[in-house]
Design a protein around this motif. Structure first.
Motif, PDB file in Angstrom:
ATOM      1  N   ILE A   1       0.850  -1.197   0.000  1.00 41.42           N
ATOM      2  CA  ILE A   1       0.000   0.000   0.000  1.00 41.42           C
ATOM      3  C   ILE A   1       0.886   1.248   0.000  1.00 41.42           C
ATOM      4  O   ILE A   1       1.930   1.287   0.673  1.00 41.42           O
TER       5      ILE A   1
ATOM      6  N   GLU B   1       2.454   4.814   0.784  1.00 43.95           N
ATOM      7  CA  GLU B   1       2.617   5.577   2.013  1.00 43.95           C
ATOM      8  C   GLU B   1       2.092   6.999   1.821  1.00 43.95           C
ATOM      9  O   GLU B   1       2.017   7.513   0.711  1.00 43.95           O
TER      10      GLU B   1
ATOM     11  N   GLU C   1      -3.639   3.975   3.216  1.00 43.25           N
ATOM     12  CA  GLU C   1      -3.967   2.768   3.987  1.00 43.25           C
ATOM     13  C   GLU C   1      -5.403   2.831   4.507  1.00 43.25           C
ATOM     14  O   GLU C   1      -6.158   1.849   4.414  1.00 43.25           O
TER      15      GLU C   1
ATOM     16  N   VAL D   1      -6.056  -5.585   5.533  1.00 37.65           N
ATOM     17  CA  VAL D   1      -4.812  -4.815   5.594  1.00 37.65           C
ATOM     18  C   VAL D   1      -3.906  -5.418   6.654  1.00 37.65           C
ATOM     19  O   VAL D   1      -4.330  -5.651   7.789  1.00 37.65           O
TER      20      VAL D   1
ATOM     21  N   ASN E   1      -0.677  -4.539   8.690  1.00 39.98           N
ATOM     22  CA  ASN E   1       0.259  -3.468   9.041  1.00 39.98           C
ATOM     23  C   ASN E   1       1.659  -3.983   9.303  1.00 39.98           C
ATOM     24  O   ASN E   1       2.659  -3.377   8.900  1.00 39.98           O
TER      25      ASN E   1
ATOM     26  N   CYS F   1       6.287  -1.841   4.775  1.00 38.28           N
ATOM     27  CA  CYS F   1       5.128  -0.980   4.619  1.00 38.28           C
ATOM     28  C   CYS F   1       3.890  -1.814   4.928  1.00 38.28           C
ATOM     29  O   CYS F   1       3.986  -3.017   5.191  1.00 38.28           O
ATOM     30  N   SER F   2       2.723  -1.204   4.895  1.00 36.92           N
ATOM     31  CA  SER F   2       1.485  -1.954   5.063  1.00 36.92           C
ATOM     32  C   SER F   2       1.138  -2.656   3.749  1.00 36.92           C
ATOM     33  O   SER F   2       1.473  -2.165   2.659  1.00 36.92           O
TER      34      SER F   2
ATOM     35  N   CYS G   1      -2.701   1.334  -3.902  1.00 36.30           N
ATOM     36  CA  CYS G   1      -1.544   0.447  -3.789  1.00 36.30           C
ATOM     37  C   CYS G   1      -0.419   0.895  -4.715  1.00 36.30           C
ATOM     38  O   CYS G   1      -0.650   1.569  -5.728  1.00 36.30           O
TER      39      CYS G   1
END
Length: 341
Positions: A17, A19, A30, A71, A73, A106-107, A160
């Motif tokens: 995803i 930032e 996110e 999602v 994290n 990152c997520s 994304c």
């Protein structure tokens, strides 16, 4: 074989995803993913949703058995690796400081799905697929999703990394997902009516293949140690070396056999494809109603009624009438089960 089992592909995609946040947006990329996932209509599989206007967009195809999107994290920290405290002290390890922890950069959007491993609807489930054939199935499934739920995919994946710059149609969406694909060896379901013939290991022959040359090696070595320089007319040192080589080759061969055997996918069940599963659910409900309605009928009336049942519900035809995807029961009106045209 990774991903493939029982004629299905068990897919996992980890999509990074972006930032930060879009320009002039109060929410991050996110959070936007979370919002779009929350906006997806749930399947009609509970009393609270059974009469909802919209169904899950994944119900628009007949290949998806199960899907989950969420999602991620970061990975979960499971605690320190166990070690003997005395050894820690002897090695000068500071047990107060934690071990290094794995962390994601990152997520990620996790997209997991269990699908029929076919390239087009109506194909039989395969017993095995090469890696290249599996890739074709994944691309075909991505194209099907794009065809049936492009708007929902655009709303989710635009948050994304690299999606907006690279995805314009079903082919580019398939290529995008391929870059995020990770292999799995954990199936999600089991539809077997009867258990298949599993890939059982021939334990006794494998053990004998290693034990016999190992015993020969130990015999020759023991003879050498106790001063017997020849055995059966051959030098015991030569026999020991030869036996050790044969034992090593046998052990490696057994190991490779176990790995290859473990990678073999189980064969698909007779009714494992999604249309057959839906038809089974539909017939189950229709026959339950028929059983109730048939109570007290005479033999002649029961025979005639069952003929009508077969003609109306066509149990041998898996395509129609049948159960719609992502619903609890075949409903025409609340509280009423019946045929679906």
């Amino acid at each position: 074989m990774p991903d493939l089992d029982t004629g299905h592909l068990f897919l996992n995609f980890l999509v990074p995803i972006r930032e930060g946040a879009p320009v002039n947006s109060p929410t991050s990329y996110e959070q936007n993913v979370r919002i779009e996932l929350a906006k997806l209509p749930p399947p009609h599989q509970s009393p609270a949703t059974i009469n909802a206007k919209y169904n899950s967009p994944f119900s628009r195809n007949l290949r998806t058995h199960l899907v989950r999107m969420f999602v991620l994290n970061d990975v979960v920290y499971n605690g320190r690796n166990w070690m003997n405290p005395l050894i820690d002290v002897a090695r000068g390890i500071d047990t107060v400081n934690p071990n290094p922890m794995d962390q994601l950069n990152c997520s990620y959007l996790v997209f997991a799905a269990d699908i029929d491993a076919i390239e087009k609807d109506g194909d039989p489930l395969p017993k095995t697929l090469s890696p290249e054939a599996q890739k074709k199935v994944r691309l075909a499934y991505a194209a099907l999703l794009w065809e049936t739920m492009e708007a929902e995919l655009q709303a989710i994946f635009c948050n994304c990394v690299g999606f907006s710059d690279n995805v314009t149609d079903e082919k580019s969406f398939g290529r995008y997902l391929e870059r995020c694909h990770i292999e799995t060896t954990m199936p999600f379901h089991d539809y077997y009516l009867k258990l298949p013939k599993f890939n059982n290991l021939p334990v006794v022959p494998l053990a004998a293949a290693i034990a016999i040359p190992a015993l020969f090696t130990l015999t020759a070595l023991a003879a050498r140690i106790f001063g017997h320089f020849t055995l059966w007319g051959y030098n015991t040192l030569t026999l020991t070396a030869l036996g050790a080589v044969i034992t090593a080759v046998a052990a490696f061969g057994a190991y490779r056999f176990v790995i290859v055997n473990g990678n073999k996918p189980l064969a698909p069940g007779e009714y494992d494809d999604l249309p057959s599963v839906l038809k089974g659910l539909y017939v189950q409900q229709a026959f339950a109603d028929f059983t109730i309605e048939a109570q007290g009928k005479s033999a002649t009336d029961l025979h005639d009624a069952f003929g009508v049942f077969l003609k109306t519900h066509a149990p041998s035809n898996r395509n129609a009438p049948t159960q719609p995807p992502a619903v609890t029961c075949s409903l025409r009106n609340p509280g009423e089960r019946g045929a679906v045209s």
